[in-house]
Design a protein around this motif. Structure first.
Motif, PDB file in Angstrom:
ATOM      1  N   LEU A  10       0.678 -10.875  -1.860  1.00  0.00           N
ATOM      2  CA  LEU A  10       1.103 -11.112  -0.545  1.00  0.00           C
ATOM      3  C   LEU A  10       1.816  -9.771   0.186  1.00  0.00           C
ATOM      4  O   LEU A  10       1.614  -9.669   1.536  1.00  0.00           O
ATOM      5  CB  LEU A  10       2.025 -12.384  -0.597  1.00  0.00           C
ATOM      6  CG  LEU A  10       1.464 -13.572  -0.771  1.00  0.00           C
ATOM      7  CD1 LEU A  10       2.530 -14.610  -0.680  1.00  0.00           C
ATOM      8  CD2 LEU A  10       0.522 -14.144   0.590  1.00  0.00           C
ATOM      9  N   LEU A  11       2.504  -9.192  -0.303  1.00  0.00           N
ATOM     10  CA  LEU A  11       3.264  -8.086   0.022  1.00  0.00           C
ATOM     11  C   LEU A  11       2.288  -6.881   0.206  1.00  0.00           C
ATOM     12  O   LEU A  11       2.164  -6.259   1.361  1.00  0.00           O
ATOM     13  CB  LEU A  11       4.193  -7.563  -0.940  1.00  0.00           C
ATOM     14  CG  LEU A  11       5.390  -8.295  -0.794  1.00  0.00           C
ATOM     15  CD1 LEU A  11       6.393  -7.639  -2.051  1.00  0.00           C
ATOM     16  CD2 LEU A  11       6.206  -8.254   0.365  1.00  0.00           C
ATOM     17  N   PHE A  12       1.177  -6.691  -0.372  1.00  0.00           N
ATOM     18  CA  PHE A  12       0.060  -5.917  -0.241  1.00  0.00           C
ATOM     19  C   PHE A  12      -0.711  -6.354   0.799  1.00  0.00           C
ATOM     20  O   PHE A  12      -1.040  -5.385   1.794  1.00  0.00           O
ATOM     21  CB  PHE A  12      -0.839  -5.818  -1.330  1.00  0.00           C
ATOM     22  CG  PHE A  12      -1.865  -4.902  -1.246  1.00  0.00           C
ATOM     23  CD1 PHE A  12      -1.955  -3.687  -1.292  1.00  0.00           C
ATOM     24  CD2 PHE A  12      -3.338  -5.549  -1.068  1.00  0.00           C
ATOM     25  CE1 PHE A  12      -2.905  -2.761  -1.041  1.00  0.00           C
ATOM     26  CE2 PHE A  12      -4.459  -4.728  -0.828  1.00  0.00           C
ATOM     27  CZ  PHE A  12      -4.190  -3.159  -1.027  1.00  0.00           C
ATOM     28  N   ALA A  13      -0.848  -7.495   1.154  1.00  0.00           N
ATOM     29  CA  ALA A  13      -1.820  -7.817   2.375  1.00  0.00           C
ATOM     30  C   ALA A  13      -0.761  -7.663   3.517  1.00  0.00           C
ATOM     31  O   ALA A  13      -1.495  -7.209   4.712  1.00  0.00           O
ATOM     32  CB  ALA A  13      -1.915  -9.316   2.308  1.00  0.00           C
ATOM     33  N   LEU A  14       0.568  -7.989   3.702  1.00  0.00           N
ATOM     34  CA  LEU A  14       1.324  -7.667   4.826  1.00  0.00           C
ATOM     35  C   LEU A  14       1.461  -6.119   4.995  1.00  0.00           C
ATOM     36  O   LEU A  14       1.241  -5.753   6.149  1.00  0.00           O
ATOM     37  CB  LEU A  14       2.954  -8.083   4.485  1.00  0.00           C
ATOM     38  CG  LEU A  14       3.729  -7.740   5.436  1.00  0.00           C
ATOM     39  CD1 LEU A  14       3.477  -8.860   6.843  1.00  0.00           C
ATOM     40  CD2 LEU A  14       5.135  -8.498   5.027  1.00  0.00           C
ATOM     41  N   GLY A  15       1.554  -5.210   4.039  1.00  0.00           N
ATOM     42  CA  GLY A  15       1.535  -3.972   4.232  1.00  0.00           C
ATOM     43  C   GLY A  15       0.284  -3.473   4.734  1.00  0.00           C
ATOM     44  O   GLY A  15       0.110  -2.554   5.711  1.00  0.00           O
ATOM     45  N   LEU A  16      -1.044  -3.910   4.354  1.00  0.00           N
ATOM     46  CA  LEU A  16      -2.257  -3.582   5.027  1.00  0.00           C
ATOM     47  C   LEU A  16      -2.324  -3.959   6.374  1.00  0.00           C
ATOM     48  O   LEU A  16      -2.993  -3.354   7.393  1.00  0.00           O
ATOM     49  CB  LEU A  16      -3.552  -4.315   4.039  1.00  0.00           C
ATOM     50  CG  LEU A  16      -4.961  -4.035   4.112  1.00  0.00           C
ATOM     51  CD1 LEU A  16      -4.970  -2.327   4.100  1.00  0.00           C
ATOM     52  CD2 LEU A  16      -5.593  -4.754   3.474  1.00  0.00           C
ATOM     53  N   ALA A  17      -1.941  -4.919   6.641  1.00  0.00           N
ATOM     54  CA  ALA A  17      -2.131  -5.736   7.960  1.00  0.00           C
ATOM     55  C   ALA A  17      -1.266  -4.888   9.092  1.00  0.00           C
ATOM     56  O   ALA A  17      -1.440  -4.607  10.031  1.00  0.00           O
ATOM     57  CB  ALA A  17      -1.472  -7.268   8.162  1.00  0.00           C
ATOM     58  N   ALA A  18       0.255  -4.430   8.524  1.00  0.00           N
ATOM     59  CA  ALA A  18       0.775  -3.606   9.241  1.00  0.00           C
ATOM     60  C   ALA A  18       0.225  -2.178   9.215  1.00  0.00           C
ATOM     61  O   ALA A  18       0.393  -1.588  10.628  1.00  0.00           O
ATOM     62  CB  ALA A  18       2.257  -3.469   8.590  1.00  0.00           C
ATOM     63  N   TYR A  19      -0.352  -1.806   8.467  1.00  0.00           N
ATOM     64  CA  TYR A  19      -0.797  -0.244   8.515  1.00  0.00           C
ATOM     65  C   TYR A  19      -2.240  -0.483   9.551  1.00  0.00           C
ATOM     66  O   TYR A  19      -2.389   0.551  10.391  1.00  0.00           O
ATOM     67  CB  TYR A  19      -1.606   0.027   7.098  1.00  0.00           C
ATOM     68  CG  TYR A  19      -2.367   1.136   7.354  1.00  0.00           C
ATOM     69  CD1 TYR A  19      -1.765   2.517   7.431  1.00  0.00           C
ATOM     70  CD2 TYR A  19      -3.822   1.166   7.210  1.00  0.00           C
ATOM     71  CE1 TYR A  19      -2.530   3.732   7.642  1.00  0.00           C
ATOM     72  CE2 TYR A  19      -4.547   2.420   7.292  1.00  0.00           C
ATOM     73  CZ  TYR A  19      -3.877   3.596   7.596  1.00  0.00           C
ATOM     74  OH  TYR A  19      -4.774   4.880   7.742  1.00  0.00           O
ATOM     75  N   ALA A  20      -2.938  -1.675   9.594  1.00  0.00           N
ATOM     76  CA  ALA A  20      -3.926  -1.715  10.713  1.00  0.00           C
ATOM     77  C   ALA A  20      -3.556  -1.997  11.813  1.00  0.00           C
ATOM     78  O   ALA A  20      -4.017  -1.154  12.892  1.00  0.00           O
ATOM     79  CB  ALA A  20      -4.805  -2.943  10.048  1.00  0.00           C
ATOM     80  N   SER A  21      -2.405  -2.395  12.082  1.00  0.00           N
ATOM     81  CA  SER A  21      -1.990  -2.883  13.448  1.00  0.00           C
ATOM     82  C   SER A  21      -1.227  -1.478  13.993  1.00  0.00           C
ATOM     83  O   SER A  21      -1.506  -0.986  14.990  1.00  0.00           O
ATOM     84  CB  SER A  21      -0.596  -3.937  13.230  1.00  0.00           C
ATOM     85  OG  SER A  21      -1.191  -4.893  12.745  1.00  0.00           O
ATOM     86  N   TRP A  22      -0.666  -0.685  12.844  1.00  0.00           N
ATOM     87  CA  TRP A  22      -0.129   0.497  13.603  1.00  0.00           C
ATOM     88  C   TRP A  22      -1.274   1.655  13.713  1.00  0.00           C
ATOM     89  O   TRP A  22      -1.062   2.216  14.835  1.00  0.00           O
ATOM     90  CB  TRP A  22       0.777   1.176  12.559  1.00  0.00           C
ATOM     91  CG  TRP A  22       1.340   2.720  12.888  1.00  0.00           C
ATOM     92  CD1 TRP A  22       0.833   3.783  12.330  1.00  0.00           C
ATOM     93  CD2 TRP A  22       2.374   2.844  13.498  1.00  0.00           C
ATOM     94  NE1 TRP A  22       1.595   4.846  13.086  1.00  0.00           N
ATOM     95  CE2 TRP A  22       2.783   4.333  13.561  1.00  0.00           C
ATOM     96  CE3 TRP A  22       3.392   2.030  14.212  1.00  0.00           C
ATOM     97  CZ2 TRP A  22       3.625   4.765  14.193  1.00  0.00           C
ATOM     98  CZ3 TRP A  22       4.553   2.377  14.773  1.00  0.00           C
ATOM     99  CH2 TRP A  22       4.458   4.152  14.897  1.00  0.00           C
TER     100      TRP A  22
END
Length: 81
Positions: A10-22
């Motif tokens: 879940l933390l990895f998915a959150l980080g991936l979503a944050a990176y994609a958004s950024w």
């Protein structure tokens, strides 16, 4: 161990979503968002949170009232067969 792995995923998915958004925000460059755009984003975020909260509330209400018992028993019977 399974909980730690699930939490890590879940933390990895959150980080991936944050990176994609950024990355998407950065790629937009010098584009400015007007007042109506900000209002639209805020309304969309609020509506999404209200919808998610309402669906979770319905799920908990259904479980506490026992409306899901028949479906759960059918699933258990199906898995045993």
């Amino acid at each position: 161990m399974a909980r730690v792995l699930g939490f890590a995923l879940l933390l990895f998915a959150l980080g991936l979503a944050a990176y994609a958004s950024w990355s998407a925000w950065d790629a937009a460059g010098e584009v400015e968002i007007g007042f109506h755009g900000v209002v639209a984003m805020l309304l969309g975020a609020v509506f999404t949170l209200l919808l998610a909260g309402g669906l979770v509330a319905l799920m908990l209400f259904s479980r506490r009232r026992g409306y899901d018992d028949e479906a759960a028993e059918g699933m258990r019977r199906h898995q045993r067969d």
